[in-house]
Write a protein that holds these residues in place. Structure first.
Motif, PDB file in Angstrom:
ATOM      1  N   UNK A  80       0.831  -1.208   0.000  1.00 56.29           N
ATOM      2  CA  UNK A  80       0.000   0.000   0.000  1.00 56.29           C
ATOM      3  C   UNK A  80       0.863   1.256   0.000  1.00 56.29           C
ATOM      4  N   UNK A  81       2.046   1.180   0.665  1.00 54.56           N
ATOM      5  CA  UNK A  81       2.965   2.325   0.629  1.00 54.56           C
ATOM      6  C   UNK A  81       3.434   2.590  -0.790  1.00 54.56           C
ATOM      7  N   UNK A  82       3.796   1.521  -1.504  1.00 52.21           N
ATOM      8  CA  UNK A  82       4.265   1.689  -2.882  1.00 52.21           C
ATOM      9  C   UNK A  82       3.153   2.178  -3.799  1.00 52.21           C
ATOM     10  N   UNK A  83       1.909   1.793  -3.510  1.00 49.57           N
ATOM     11  CA  UNK A  83       0.772   2.258  -4.320  1.00 49.57           C
ATOM     12  C   UNK A  83       0.386   3.693  -3.986  1.00 49.57           C
ATOM     13  N   UNK A  84       0.968   4.259  -2.942  1.00 51.03           N
ATOM     14  CA  UNK A  84       0.687   5.640  -2.576  1.00 51.03           C
ATOM     15  C   UNK A  84      -0.567   5.827  -1.758  1.00 51.03           C
ATOM     16  N   UNK A  85      -1.180   4.736  -1.275  1.00 50.48           N
ATOM     17  CA  UNK A  85      -2.447   4.864  -0.544  1.00 50.48           C
ATOM     18  C   UNK A  85      -2.247   5.380   0.875  1.00 50.48           C
ATOM     19  N   UNK A  86      -1.026   5.273   1.390  1.00 52.34           N
ATOM     20  CA  UNK A  86      -0.770   5.751   2.757  1.00 52.34           C
ATOM     21  C   UNK A  86      -0.067   7.103   2.765  1.00 52.34           C
ATOM     22  N   UNK A  87       0.138   7.703   1.573  1.00 56.94           N
ATOM     23  CA  UNK A  87       0.862   8.971   1.505  1.00 56.94           C
ATOM     24  C   UNK A  87       0.072  10.083   2.190  1.00 56.94           C
ATOM     25  N   UNK A  88       0.801  11.016   2.795  1.00 55.02           N
ATOM     26  CA  UNK A  88       0.158  12.103   3.525  1.00 55.02           C
ATOM     27  C   UNK A  88      -0.665  12.999   2.597  1.00 55.02           C
ATOM     28  N   UNK A  89      -0.177  13.192   1.352  1.00 59.23           N
ATOM     29  CA  UNK A  89      -0.918  14.066   0.434  1.00 59.23           C
ATOM     30  C   UNK A  89      -2.239  13.454  -0.018  1.00 59.23           C
ATOM     31  N   UNK A  90      -2.420  12.149   0.235  1.00 55.83           N
ATOM     32  CA  UNK A  90      -3.690  11.502  -0.097  1.00 55.83           C
ATOM     33  C   UNK A  90      -4.760  11.746   0.964  1.00 55.83           C
ATOM     34  N   UNK A  91      -4.344  12.219   2.124  1.00 54.87           N
ATOM     35  CA  UNK A  91      -5.306  12.391   3.221  1.00 54.87           C
ATOM     36  C   UNK A  91      -6.246  13.564   2.934  1.00 54.87           C
ATOM     37  N   UNK A  92      -7.529  13.318   3.095  1.00 53.99           N
ATOM     38  CA  UNK A  92      -8.546  14.355   2.889  1.00 53.99           C
ATOM     39  C   UNK A  92      -8.836  15.089   4.194  1.00 53.99           C
ATOM     40  N   UNK A  93      -9.159  16.370   4.095  1.00 55.31           N
ATOM     41  CA  UNK A  93      -9.441  17.131   5.326  1.00 55.31           C
ATOM     42  C   UNK A  93     -10.725  16.645   5.996  1.00 55.31           C
ATOM     43  N   UNK A  94     -10.729  16.692   7.302  1.00 58.49           N
ATOM     44  CA  UNK A  94     -11.912  16.297   8.080  1.00 58.49           C
ATOM     45  C   UNK A  94     -12.792  17.535   8.281  1.00 58.49           C
ATOM     46  N   UNK A  95     -14.070  17.492   7.890  1.00 57.73           N
ATOM     47  CA  UNK A  95     -14.932  18.673   8.050  1.00 57.73           C
ATOM     48  C   UNK A  95     -15.106  19.039   9.523  1.00 57.73           C
ATOM     49  N   UNK A  96     -15.023  20.321   9.781  1.00 60.81           N
ATOM     50  CA  UNK A  96     -15.181  20.778  11.163  1.00 60.81           C
ATOM     51  C   UNK A  96     -16.611  20.754  11.651  1.00 60.81           C
ATOM     52  N   UNK A  97     -17.563  20.843  10.719  1.00 60.13           N
ATOM     53  CA  UNK A  97     -18.988  20.852  11.086  1.00 60.13           C
ATOM     54  C   UNK A  97     -19.739  19.988  10.071  1.00 60.13           C
ATOM     55  N   UNK A  98     -19.653  18.659  10.173  1.00 61.90           N
ATOM     56  CA  UNK A  98     -20.282  17.790   9.176  1.00 61.90           C
ATOM     57  C   UNK A  98     -21.803  17.850   9.243  1.00 61.90           C
ATOM     58  N   UNK A  99     -22.439  17.731   8.054  1.00 60.00           N
ATOM     59  CA  UNK A  99     -23.897  17.714   8.019  1.00 60.00           C
ATOM     60  C   UNK A  99     -24.474  16.421   8.550  1.00 60.00           C
ATOM     61  N   UNK A 100     -23.736  15.308   8.373  1.00 58.17           N
ATOM     62  CA  UNK A 100     -24.176  14.017   8.904  1.00 58.17           C
ATOM     63  C   UNK A 100     -22.940  13.156   9.118  1.00 58.17           C
ATOM     64  N   UNK A 101     -22.934  12.388  10.205  1.00 54.68           N
ATOM     65  CA  UNK A 101     -21.811  11.515  10.550  1.00 54.68           C
ATOM     66  C   UNK A 101     -22.271  10.069  10.393  1.00 54.68           C
ATOM     67  N   UNK A 102     -21.496   9.282   9.640  1.00 53.15           N
ATOM     68  CA  UNK A 102     -21.777   7.863   9.464  1.00 53.15           C
ATOM     69  C   UNK A 102     -20.849   7.072  10.392  1.00 53.15           C
ATOM     70  N   UNK A 103     -21.425   6.151  11.175  1.00 52.49           N
ATOM     71  CA  UNK A 103     -20.654   5.315  12.086  1.00 52.49           C
ATOM     72  C   UNK A 103     -20.770   3.869  11.617  1.00 52.49           C
ATOM     73  N   UNK A 104     -19.626   3.238  11.364  1.00 51.95           N
ATOM     74  CA  UNK A 104     -19.573   1.833  10.955  1.00 51.95           C
ATOM     75  C   UNK A 104     -18.893   1.059  12.075  1.00 51.95           C
ATOM     76  N   UNK A 105     -19.643   0.169  12.720  1.00 53.21           N
ATOM     77  CA  UNK A 105     -19.093  -0.606  13.830  1.00 53.21           C
ATOM     78  C   UNK A 105     -20.047  -1.744  14.152  1.00 53.21           C
TER      79      UNK A 105
END
Length: 484
Positions: free
Chosen positions: A137-162
């Motif tokens: 996954x490191x070689x595929x670039x999936x763990x790269x820091x630039x791939x990380x998306x910002x977390x919304x500070x005020x989300x309209x809806x939160x999905x919980x998977x558990x």
């Protein structure tokens, strides 16, 4: 091997008695060197020996191989996070792999391993698979820091998977209700360990991305052994997280637990509760922020009011200097001047237009159109008379032709009537001569089985079938008697 920087400069070989260290100081220095010079956690494999359980619930043991042994401690709090099957089956002579940190037991001046997780010896295969997938996954670039998306500070809806059961869902929902009860939460329950867990997690991630209201996904579960967390080390789960259009925050296990999902996710929280805090704004913090903004707004409004009041005073002073009545008088005088000039211009233009009108009248009188109109009327009358004459002549010819066609049509109709009467006479004569006419008078024609007309009793025998033809159809009969 690890390079350790002691931070202690070399001193002279001879140190005076007044500069000697105490035993406690030496043990503290060694402890600092070990803790700072080695990784926070190590995986160590060995054979269990000297296993014992204290009344406090702490477990003590030694790990050994062919050449060395090391003391280990498993405290009661860490033991709760380890699979009960592993702990209950643990005995001297077992081959295990432990996740531990280095510590120095200062009272005895000996180092030991503080265990946070235990796996069977076969765990080495799982660890290798974990490392191989992480490298892929490191070689595929999936763990790269630039791939990380910002977390919304005020989300309209939160999905919980558990999981639908367990402490993780209770902790997350309690935290979200406490911090941000105004944000809707959508729950997708799945298995979090076992054979089908990874497939259900992938399906839940895809369903969450189809939710138009969702803005962030929480993927959480409670702590457990590496085998318990294998669903979150699955390659399909990793790619599902990477393909997600929504940012994914993981809170899997405890602070010491790391999974493949943590490396691929947009943010890794140490616990499910911390994950819930990351995606939810703090209600009290918002209240405090709102109070500060309200104070700033009041100050700004007061400043604006003071500025407007100052402007109003300035406008009043200017108004007293330039009174509207004075301006009205000047504009009225200017209006009179403009009206006078406009009247003079209109009178001049009106005189010019009158002169032009007189000229046009004289030219019209010289070139009057009345004569031309009279000539045109006379010519129009002549043309009308000619047209009327030609129309009457054409109408007489068309009437003569119509009378001729009417006579021909009358003769054709008389001939048609005569032909119809002839046809009716022939039809009557034909009916008299036709066998059908005889049948209509009550007679019948007899036919044998071969369809031959029977004209003599010799052509039939008793019990033979015959067909009788009547005027309106046929019938079949059986001969029962012959007579002459």
């Amino acid at each position: 091997m690890y390079a350790v920087d002691t931070g202690i400069e070399e001193t002279n070989a001879t140190i005076g008695a007044s500069q000697a260290f105490s035993v406690s100081e030496i043990n503290a220095m060694v402890a600092d060197l070990l803790v700072s010079g080695l990784p926070g956690f190590l995986w160590v494999e060995g054979e269990v020996s000297n296993l014992s359980t204290a009344g406090s619930g702490h477990r003590y043991l030694s790990l050994k191989d062919k050449h060395s042994a090391v003391s280990c401690a498993l405290f009661r709090g860490a033991a709760r996070r380890i699979s009960s099957d592993v702990l209950q089956g643990l005995k001297n002579g077992d081959k295990i792999i432990v996740k531990a940190s280095i510590s120095v037991y200062k009272p005895r001046g000996s180092y030991q391993l503080i265990i946070s997780d235990i796996e069977p010896a076969g765990f080495g295969t799982l660890a290798k698979a974990f490392a191989a997938l992480k490298n892929k996954l490191d070689q595929a670039g999936l763990t790269a820091r630039e791939k990380k998306r910002p977390i919304p500070g005020w989300p309209g809806e939160i999905v919980v998977i558990t999981s639908a059961t367990g402490a993780a869902i209770r902790d997350v929902l309690t935290t979200l209700k406490r911090r941000a009860p105004f944000i809707p939460v959508r729950l997708y329950t799945t298995l979090v360990q076992g054979q089908d867990a990874s497939q259900q997690i992938v399906q839940a991630l895809r369903q969450a991305n189809q939710d138009a209201q969702a803005e962030v996904i929480l993927l959480v579960r409670g702590g457990g052994s590496l085998e318990d967390l294998m669903a979150f080390n699955d390659e399909a789960v990793a790619y599902a997280i990477a393909d997600s259009q929504l940012p994914v925050v993981t809170g899997i296990g405890h602070q010491t637990d790391f999974t493949i999902a943590d490396f691929v996710s947009d943010y890794r929280a140490p616990t499910p509760t911390a994950a819930a805090e990351i995606v939810s704004p703090d209600k009290m913090s918002l209240v405090n922020t709102l109070g500060r903004h309200r104070s700033r707004l009041f100050v700004a409004m007061r400043n604006v009011g003071n500025q407007r009041q100052a402007h109003l005073l300035a406008y009043r002073r200017r108004l007293s200097i330039q009174h509207p009545n004075r301006q009205l008088q000047q504009h009225s005088q200017r209006l009179d001047e403009v009206a006078s000039r406009l009247s003079w211009l209109l009178r001049g233009q009106l005189g010019q237009k009158r002169q032009q009108l007189s000229q046009y009248q004289r030219r019209l009188f010289v070139q009057s159109p009345q004569k031309k109109a009279r000539q045109a009327r006379e010519q129009l009358g002549l043309l009308f008379r000619q047209l009327l004459k030609r129309t009457q002549t054409r109408r007489s010819k068309e009437r003569e032709r119509l009378d001729l066609f009417d006579g021909r049509l009358t003769r054709w109709f008389e001939q048609l009537t005569f032909r119809r009467q002839q046809l009716k006479g022939l039809e009557a004569r034909l009916l008299l001569l036709s066998p059908l006419g005889v049948l209509e008078r009550g007679y019948a024609l007899a036919f044998d089985d071969s369809g031959q007309l029977i004209d003599s009793v010799k052509q039939v025998t008793v019990n033979s079938n015959i067909t009788l033809r009547l005027s309106d159809g046929t019938l079949t009969a059986v001969v029962t008697r012959l007579g002459r």
